[in-house]
Design an enzyme around this catalytic site. Structure first.
Site, PDB file in Angstrom:
ATOM      1  N   GLY A  45       0.889  -1.078  -0.033  1.00 47.76           N
ATOM      2  CA  GLY A  45       0.136   0.021  -0.056  1.00 47.76           C
ATOM      3  C   GLY A  45       0.863   1.241   0.049  1.00 47.76           C
ATOM      4  O   GLY A  45       2.027   1.154   0.476  1.00 47.76           O
ATOM      5  N   GLN A  50       3.369   9.897   0.996  1.00 48.43           N
ATOM      6  CA  GLN A  50       4.802   8.915   0.869  1.00 48.43           C
ATOM      7  C   GLN A  50       5.534   9.421  -0.173  1.00 48.43           C
ATOM      8  O   GLN A  50       6.604   8.883  -0.247  1.00 48.43           O
ATOM      9  CB  GLN A  50       4.362   7.555   1.157  1.00 48.43           C
ATOM     10  CG  GLN A  50       3.658   7.109   2.419  1.00 48.43           C
ATOM     11  CD  GLN A  50       3.302   5.732   2.514  1.00 48.43           C
ATOM     12  OE1 GLN A  50       2.535   5.171   2.094  1.00 48.43           O
ATOM     13  NE2 GLN A  50       4.286   5.128   3.271  1.00 48.43           N
ATOM     14  N   CYS A  96       5.528  -0.078   7.614  1.00 48.58           N
ATOM     15  CA  CYS A  96       5.082   1.125   6.877  1.00 48.58           C
ATOM     16  C   CYS A  96       6.416   1.605   6.161  1.00 48.58           C
ATOM     17  O   CYS A  96       7.541   1.605   6.723  1.00 48.58           O
ATOM     18  CB  CYS A  96       4.539   2.461   7.543  1.00 48.58           C
ATOM     19  SG  CYS A  96       4.243   3.825   6.753  1.00 48.58           S
ATOM     20  N   LEU A  97       6.434   1.631   4.696  1.00 47.93           N
ATOM     21  CA  LEU A  97       7.645   2.029   3.923  1.00 47.93           C
ATOM     22  C   LEU A  97       8.246   3.421   4.579  1.00 47.93           C
ATOM     23  O   LEU A  97       9.487   3.471   4.340  1.00 47.93           O
ATOM     24  CB  LEU A  97       7.240   2.090   2.511  1.00 47.93           C
ATOM     25  CG  LEU A  97       6.640   0.888   1.961  1.00 47.93           C
ATOM     26  CD1 LEU A  97       6.192   1.164   0.441  1.00 47.93           C
ATOM     27  CD2 LEU A  97       8.023  -0.174   1.788  1.00 47.93           C
ATOM     28  N   HIS A 138      -4.906   1.751   7.239  1.00 44.94           N
ATOM     29  CA  HIS A 138      -3.516   2.198   7.591  1.00 44.94           C
ATOM     30  C   HIS A 138      -3.238   3.339   6.382  1.00 44.94           C
ATOM     31  O   HIS A 138      -2.710   4.329   6.680  1.00 44.94           O
ATOM     32  CB  HIS A 138      -2.682   1.087   7.066  1.00 44.94           C
ATOM     33  CG  HIS A 138      -1.116   1.568   7.146  1.00 44.94           C
ATOM     34  ND1 HIS A 138      -0.284   1.077   8.069  1.00 44.94           N
ATOM     35  CD2 HIS A 138      -0.483   2.371   6.266  1.00 44.94           C
ATOM     36  CE1 HIS A 138       0.968   1.597   7.990  1.00 44.94           C
ATOM     37  NE2 HIS A 138       0.871   2.346   6.994  1.00 44.94           N
ATOM     38  N   GLU A 139      -3.741   3.024   5.060  1.00 46.48           N
ATOM     39  CA  GLU A 139      -3.578   3.910   4.127  1.00 46.48           C
ATOM     40  C   GLU A 139      -4.267   5.288   4.118  1.00 46.48           C
ATOM     41  O   GLU A 139      -3.965   6.376   4.027  1.00 46.48           O
ATOM     42  CB  GLU A 139      -3.743   3.364   2.513  1.00 46.48           C
ATOM     43  CG  GLU A 139      -2.730   2.229   2.284  1.00 46.48           C
ATOM     44  CD  GLU A 139      -1.377   2.474   2.457  1.00 46.48           C
ATOM     45  OE1 GLU A 139      -0.777   3.721   2.250  1.00 46.48           O
ATOM     46  OE2 GLU A 139      -0.743   1.404   2.898  1.00 46.48           O
ATOM     47  N   HIS A 142      -2.764   7.710   6.269  1.00 41.16           N
ATOM     48  CA  HIS A 142      -1.760   8.490   5.841  1.00 41.16           C
ATOM     49  C   HIS A 142      -2.328   9.917   5.264  1.00 41.16           C
ATOM     50  O   HIS A 142      -1.763  10.859   5.318  1.00 41.16           O
ATOM     51  CB  HIS A 142      -1.145   7.781   4.793  1.00 41.16           C
ATOM     52  CG  HIS A 142       0.199   6.748   5.274  1.00 41.16           C
ATOM     53  ND1 HIS A 142       1.276   7.508   5.822  1.00 41.16           N
ATOM     54  CD2 HIS A 142       0.031   5.629   5.033  1.00 41.16           C
ATOM     55  CE1 HIS A 142       1.935   6.317   5.947  1.00 41.16           C
ATOM     56  NE2 HIS A 142       1.646   5.276   5.398  1.00 41.16           N
TER      57      HIS A 142
HETATM   58 NI    NI Z   1       2.293   3.322   5.824  1.00 41.90          NI
END
Ligand code: NI
Length: 181
Positions: A45, A50, A96-97, A138-139, A142
């Site tokens: 995701g 991000q 998370c990236l 989660h996304e 963001h």
């Molecule tokens: Ni994330």
């Protein structure tokens, strides 16, 4: 085009992202770039903040996973609105990236109802559960400036403090391109 991924500590990850006006940007191209960036980092995701873009769009692609529900789940969510959350809350260890090598249990409700636009600007209202719901939650966080570490216990956060401050300084060891602040 592969974008560098913004890291914990970057203010763009803490901003409430702006709605996208139809025609304002090429959402198909942006979504393609987001998928490409996400795949380059082995993510499932990715939300626009991000990649440093404060817009309300995220992409999900679970095709690399074994999970039955996730492996057929590839989608673009534009201007999403979570209409409701229901079901039992359950814990799962998230990552998370933008926060490399940090993981922690997050409790989230198991069912969500969401309205959004796809990359062709078709408006949709759908219900998702379990893993799909979790990735969306989660996304979605963001684009509201929230991160999974916000949900961790004060003790766990204290234990992660050094790791998080290293990430803020750009001291990360990852195989993908990151944007250092
Ligand atoms: Ni994330």
């Amino acid at each position: 085009m592969i974008y560098p991924i913004t890291l914990y500590g970057d203010s763009v990850l803490r901003a409430k992202a702006d709605e996208i006006v139809e025609g304002e940007i090429d959402v198909k191209e942006l979504a393609e770039d987001m998928f490409e960036t996400m795949h380059s980092a082995d993510g499932i995701g990715l939300a626009a903040p991000q990649i440093g873009i404060s817009k309300r769009i995220f992409v999900i692609d679970g095709s690399m996973l074994e999970d039955e529900q996730m492996k057929s789940f590839k989608q673009v969510f534009i201007n999403p609105v979570i209409e409701g959350e229901s079901g039992e809350a359950w814990d799962f260890e998230e990552g998370c990236l933008s926060i490399p090598h940090v993981r922690g249990d997050v409790s989230r409700k198991s069912v969500i109802k969401i309205t959004y636009f796809d990359e062709s600007w078709n408006k949709k209202t759908e219900e998702y559960d379990n893993m799909r719901a979790r990735v969306i939650q989660h996304e979605f966080d963001h684009i509201d400036g929230k991160l999974f570490v916000d949900y961790l216990s004060p003790l766990k956060r204290k234990l992660l403090k050094n790791k998080l401050s290293e990430i803020m300084k750009g001291k990360v060891d990852v195989a993908y391109k990151v944007k250092k602040t």
